[in-house]
Design a protein around this motif. Sequence first.
Motif, PDB file in Angstrom:
ATOM      1  N   LYS A 163      -6.892  -1.964  -2.060  1.00 58.86           N
ATOM      2  CA  LYS A 163      -6.731  -1.166  -3.273  1.00 58.86           C
ATOM      3  C   LYS A 163      -6.695  -2.109  -4.474  1.00 58.86           C
ATOM      4  O   LYS A 163      -5.976  -3.102  -4.477  1.00 58.86           O
ATOM      5  CB  LYS A 163      -5.429  -0.367  -3.189  1.00 58.86           C
ATOM      6  N   ILE A 175      -3.847   5.404   0.034  1.00 60.49           N
ATOM      7  CA  ILE A 175      -4.760   4.832   1.038  1.00 60.49           C
ATOM      8  C   ILE A 175      -5.153   5.911   2.056  1.00 60.49           C
ATOM      9  O   ILE A 175      -6.316   6.017   2.439  1.00 60.49           O
ATOM     10  CB  ILE A 175      -4.100   3.638   1.762  1.00 60.49           C
ATOM     11  N   ASN A 200       0.844  -1.197   0.000  1.00 60.61           N
ATOM     12  CA  ASN A 200       0.000   0.000   0.000  1.00 60.61           C
ATOM     13  C   ASN A 200       0.876   1.243   0.000  1.00 60.61           C
ATOM     14  O   ASN A 200       2.053   1.198   0.351  1.00 60.61           O
ATOM     15  CB  ASN A 200      -0.922  -0.020   1.220  1.00 60.61           C
ATOM     16  N   ILE A 227     -10.001   2.339  -4.250  1.00 65.33           N
ATOM     17  CA  ILE A 227      -9.802   1.732  -2.937  1.00 65.33           C
ATOM     18  C   ILE A 227     -11.182   1.312  -2.467  1.00 65.33           C
ATOM     19  O   ILE A 227     -12.121   2.110  -2.477  1.00 65.33           O
ATOM     20  CB  ILE A 227      -9.138   2.723  -1.969  1.00 65.33           C
TER      21      ILE A 227
END
Length: 189
Positions: free
Chosen positions: A154, A64, A60, A168
């Motif tokens: 994601k 995010i 990630n 996401i």
Amino acid sequence: MKPYFLKILLLLLLTSLGLQAQDDNAKVLKVVLQRYYKTEKPVYKGRSQLLYLYCNQANNNEEIFEAIKAGNLPKDFLKEMRQTMMSDTAERDWSAALTAVYETDQTKLKQKINECLTLEKYHEVSRRLNLNNQRLMIVSKPLFYSKGNIALVKVVFYRNIEHNNGAIILLEKTGDDWTIKEYLNQWST
């Protein structure tokens, strides 16, 4: 005798927590695969596959946190996810979760996915077939909130011709199953 018993008990507890996390990974992956492979046709001899699954769980990134800030999520969620993301940089793949998905699936996902690919293998297949309508679906490592029943993952679609897109996904656990609650930070190029 008591320290020995406590060590065994601790080992069993940690093992069960690890299995639960693996089980949740498989359940989240199944929801994502069912959503995006819903309209794909099973791949039989002679039929081109248009959507491929990337084998590795992508790490990630800061995107995010933009989604968390924009969403209506708990205040401490951002802090916990940042710590989780920074500490979880080990490479992992979807093999075990994909096997678990295949074992319980009733929607022919195995015939639609066939096998997951590395980026190099995807490029090799794309060059060989010389088509512009193929996509590689990259699913990141799921982030689970420890104080609730929510998770983020994601999903990005990569194409050779630069028309990429992604989002996401906010998932919510109801009972024993995960469901898609909302798409955050959708983008397209």
